[in-house]
Design an enzyme around this catalytic site. Structure first.
Site, short mmCIF file in Angstrom:
data_model
loop_
_atom_site.label_atom_id
_atom_site.label_comp_id
_atom_site.label_asym_id
_atom_site.label_seq_id
_atom_site.Cartn_x
_atom_site.Cartn_y
_atom_site.Cartn_z
CB CYS A 162 -0.92 0.00 1.21
SG CYS A 162 -1.84 -1.52 1.34
CG HIS A 294 -2.21 4.59 4.71
ND1 HIS A 294 -1.92 4.52 3.37
CD2 HIS A 294 -2.41 3.30 5.12
CE1 HIS A 294 -1.93 3.24 2.99
NE2 HIS A 294 -2.24 2.49 4.03
CD GLU A 305 -2.83 8.04 8.66
OE1 GLU A 305 -3.73 7.23 8.38
OE2 GLU A 305 -2.29 8.76 7.80
CE LYS A 326 -5.64 4.27 1.26
NZ LYS A 326 -4.76 5.37 1.73
CG HIS A 331 -6.32 0.98 0.22
ND1 HIS A 331 -5.22 1.27 -0.57
CD2 HIS A 331 -5.82 0.63 1.42
CE1 HIS A 331 -4.12 1.08 0.14
NE2 HIS A 331 -4.46 0.70 1.35
CG PHE A 390 -0.63 -5.38 4.92
CD1 PHE A 390 -1.12 -4.66 5.99
CD2 PHE A 390 -1.47 -6.30 4.31
CE1 PHE A 390 -2.42 -4.83 6.45
CE2 PHE A 390 -2.78 -6.47 4.75
CZ PHE A 390 -3.25 -5.74 5.81
#
Lengths: 403, 85
Positions: A162, A294, A305, A326, A331, A390
């Site tokens: 990501c 994010h 975050e 998003k 995403h 990830f």
């Protein structure tokens, strides 16, 4: 060190087929997430996504080209074309040799793999089309962009899940800043909305069945999107000499690894990347007016975050705006940071902060100004764009308004 | 193998314990199973019983599947088996 500016932008995503339409959708807080259309949908538990609907490759390319272009390559080519057109550049001679492509993607030609696994496993055929390998390879899109536009310098693909496009754009920034290249096409592309791609994500149990609601207390997971965004990053002196229109300046970049867990994010890793980008750009915390988060809409990301932002910015965390687009485009995995950079450019150039839509209930663990539901007019000079992948890989970019 | 025995076998494997060490009142946390182990356990349960477990890793406590203890999981599996038979 040389200064790096952005002189072109292009995109295709669930909100629009170009930058203007996408930014208009972001200003209006429009949701591009809708019911998915794909084969075997009834076998999926997750049936929504930020899909590019009514897209017909044949409108643009001939049969031979389509045989070589996976959907993620097509998206990258569309976005690159728009970006280069805006920049006004054409690549010949010395400039061509000093220009390249760094593209972020996580899944590469996943749709091609998916379709052809069906052919050999489900349908039991023993023969596939001869170009499956050059079509599915992760570097196919970067290579086709270079071939289409005669970019003969450093060209490669970055895959950090990501965070892929932020890592990619960070590389492009470094390459121009250091003098290795004069112009770089950079961004990300992803086309993971195929049966196998969604099935794999379903397995993780982190997907929402109804909406992406970042930072909202009732959020229940992420929603996948697809598409691409590409930018022309250019040496400032080169852009200035040719009188190019400058969209924004890239002033800092940092990347860190959590070195902790393959899926759970770390506050420290995120905070180190945010702080690192600010240090690289020689910024004080109160210089930053907006952060494109994010903000995946998962329980784990959003609170981690927000805690990282609070740690880095202290009291100033309450004064800055942080939103997750998003909620509108989904995403885009390896392409997400690139589409989100469009919101950063809009904030700097147009003074419009894209909202976090779908926001319904405040979460005490995400107690920041998330620009809920409606875009806001605000003058900001410096913005950050976060991406946390990830694998614990974090990449943050810093941009400044070009005045 | 009863439902209970099967569930305990799955959980014991995840926790790297002997099935005899997995008691009904223990929580997955007590047994040292983290969020990834939990998602894997749910998957193994679905495969073993051919059921679909309503579970969202974003908020396990809000899911319709009670995972507060081994006993609760066994009861939830039995209920799902009856519903989805």
């Amino acid at each position: 060190m040389r200064r790096v500016v952005i002189t072109g932008a292009g995109t295709i995503n669930a909100l629009g087929r170009d930058v203007a339409t996408t930014l208009e959708a972001m200003r209006e807080g429009r949701c591009g997430i809708s019911d998915l259309k794909m084969r075997d949908l009834e076998r999926l538990a997750i049936r929504i996504g930020g899909q590019v609907h009514d897209y017909v490759p044949e409108d643009r390319w001939n049969r031979q080209q389509i045989a070589l272009y996976d959907r993620f390559t097509q998206f990258a080519l569309i976005a690159a074309e728009e970006a280069i057109q805006q920049s006004g550049l054409s690549f010949t001679g010395k400039l061509a040799a000093r220009s390249g492509v760094v593209l972020g993607t996580a899944g590469g030609g996943l749709s091609t793999s998916d379709e052809n696994y069906r052919t050999v496993y489900e349908e039991g055929k023993n023969r596939v089309h001869p170009f499956i390998v050059p079509k599915l390879m992760n570097n196919a899109a970067a290579s086709h962009v270079s071939m289409e536009h005669n970019l003969k310098g450093p060209t490669f693909t970055v895959a950090t899940a990501c965070a892929s496009s932020n890592h990619a754009m960070g590389q492009a920034f470094h390459m121009i800043r250091s003098g290795m290249s004069d112009v770089m096409l950079t961004g990300g592309s992803e086309a993971m909305l195929c049966f196998g791609g969604l099935k794999a994500w379903e397995g993780l149990r982190v997907m929402s069945k109804d909406a992406c609601r970042p930072f909202s207390l009732n959020r229940n997971g992420m929603v996948q999107g697809e598409g691409a965004a590409m930018f022309v990053f250019e040496d400032y002196d080169h852009a200035k000499a040719r009188g190019a229109e400058i969209l924004a300046e890239v002033i800092g970049f940092a990347m860190t690894s959590d070195a902790a867990d393959i899926v759970m994010p770390s506050k420290q890793g995120a905070a180190r990347a945010i702080q690192g980008a600010m240090t690289d750009a020689q910024l004080n915390s109160d210089d930053v007016g907006y952060i494109n988060a994010h903000g995946t809409g998962t329980a784990a990301n959003d609170k981690t975050e927000c805690a990282a932002v609070a740690d880095v910015f202290g009291h100033h965390a309450d004064d800055l705006m942080i939103s997750s687009t998003k909620s509108m485009h989904g995403h885009l995995i390896g392409g997400t940071g690139a589409v989100e950079l469009l919101a950063c450019i809009m904030a700097l150039r147009d003074g419009v902060i894209a909202p976090t839509i779908g926001y319904e209930e405040p979460d005490p663990e995400c107690a920041l100004d998330v620009v809920p539901n409606e875009a806001r007019d605000a003058k900001v000079d410096v913005v950050l764009s976060n991406a946390f992948a990830f694998g614990g890989l974090n990449a943050v970019l810093a941009l400044r308004k070009f005045a | 193998m009863t439902v209970r025995d099967k569930v305990i076998a799955i959980i014991a494997e995840q926790a790297v314990l002997e099935p005899s060490d997995v008691t009904g009142d223990s929580s997955l946390e007590d047994l040292g199973i983290d969020s990834m182990g939990l998602v894997e356990s749910i998957f193994a349960i679905e495969e073993a019983f051919d059921i679909s477990v309503p579970f969202n890793a974003n908020d396990p406590s809000e899911s319709d599947f009670d995972i507060s203890s081994v006993d609760a999981i066994v009861a939830a599996v039995e209920k799902l088996k009856a519903e989805q038979a």
